[in-house]
Scaffold this motif. Structure first.
Motif, short mmCIF file in Angstrom:
data_model
loop_
_atom_site.label_atom_id
_atom_site.label_comp_id
_atom_site.label_asym_id
_atom_site.label_seq_id
_atom_site.Cartn_x
_atom_site.Cartn_y
_atom_site.Cartn_z
N UNK A 1 0.83 -1.20 0.00
CA UNK A 1 0.00 0.00 0.00
C UNK A 1 0.87 1.26 0.00
N UNK A 2 1.99 1.25 0.69
CA UNK A 2 2.88 2.40 0.74
C UNK A 2 3.40 2.73 -0.66
N UNK A 3 3.79 1.72 -1.43
CA UNK A 3 4.27 1.95 -2.79
C UNK A 3 3.16 2.49 -3.69
N UNK A 4 1.95 1.98 -3.51
CA UNK A 4 0.83 2.44 -4.33
C UNK A 4 0.52 3.91 -4.02
N UNK A 5 0.46 4.26 -2.75
CA UNK A 5 0.17 5.63 -2.36
C UNK A 5 1.26 6.59 -2.83
N UNK A 6 2.51 6.17 -2.71
CA UNK A 6 3.63 7.02 -3.13
C UNK A 6 3.61 7.28 -4.63
N UNK A 7 3.03 6.34 -5.40
CA UNK A 7 2.93 6.50 -6.85
C UNK A 7 1.67 7.23 -7.27
N UNK A 8 0.87 7.67 -6.30
CA UNK A 8 -0.34 8.41 -6.61
C UNK A 8 -1.56 7.56 -6.88
#
Length: 252
Positions: free
Chosen positions: A96-103
């Motif tokens: 989820x952190x990677x998804x949020x960081x990618x917008x």
């Protein structure tokens, strides 16, 4: 118009060792399940796979598994419900952190391999996994084996449980997947896989290995991305759905 989600497990390489051609598969899918660095994957691959999935407009799911890289998460381990809760929360939070960081926004969670199959049979384990998903984000969907305990527990907790079937796996009369290594467990013929896909989506069921009809709800259909036939299977399945007037669409 009839629609179904076509999903695939991706991001399951490690470091310099890729597994399958993830980006080539993406045009034929509507959602992906990305390994979270435990049974497979690593931070760099997680970031890269998330970016590619977002570029293709795909719904992104976290694919948590058992801590068993050598067995690719496909060997059962004796874990407690508490351990299942912690493993799920840890891995889904990382993806989820990677998804949020990618917008982007995480769409769903789908356990991997042995963890998935154990949760289909073991209700305390299933409840722990579903609770971890709910505690992290109750808006997440939980992909689970059609007719299994995890689907029941997800819905009992108020989550959006999504009933999953498989285009390239054989079924037993009880509606569970045949164990890998047994005759008929893996479908390696394109036309057989397509016939099973259309039977599941249009007719609501499949013929078991014993020849019995098994009714199954197909809200999402999984195509494994790690096999040698993954790309031609994905292309052929997408074509068959289109020809049958069935749209590929991730669950709302």
């Amino acid at each position: 118009m009839l629609s179904v989600d076509l999903n695939c497990d991706l991001g399951e390489g490690f470091g310099p060792y890729p597994l399958g051609d993830d980006v080539a598969l993406m045009p034929y899918l509507s959602s992906v399940n990305i390994a979270c660095g435990v049974h497979a994957g690593d931070p760099a691959l997680m970031r890269q796979t998330v970016a590619a999935a977002l570029a293709h407009g795909l719904a992104i799911g976290a694919h948590p598994g058992l801590p068993d890289r050598q067995g690719f998460g496909r060997r059962e381990l004796a874990i407690s419900p508490q351990e299942a809760y912690e493993l799920t929360l840890y891995q889904v939070g990382a993806l989820q952190a990677f998804v949020l960081a990618a917008g982007g926004r995480l769409h769903h969670v789908k356990p991997h391999g042995a963890l998935y199959n154990m949760a289909a049979r073991n209700r305390p384990l299933a409840q722990a996994i579903a609770q971890a998903v709910k505690d992290l984000d109750p808006s997440l969907r939980l992909y689970a084996l059609a007719g299994g305990a995890l689907l029941d527990e997800a819905r009992a907790l108020g989550l959006r449980g999504v009933s999953e079937v498989f285009v390239d796996r054989g079924y037993g009369a009880d509606g569970h997947l045949l164990p890998r290594g047994t005759p008929g467990a893996l479908l390696d013929d394109e036309e057989a896989a397509v016939a099973q896909l259309l039977s599941l989506v249009r007719d609501g069921g499949v013929q078991s290995s014993e020849g019995h009809w098994v009714g199954l709800q197909a809200q999402t259909v999984c195509l494994h991305g790690d096999g040698p036939h993954a790309l031609p299977f994905a292309r052929r399945c997408a074509e068959a759905l289109s020809q049958a007037g069935i749209a590929r669409r991730a669950p709302a």
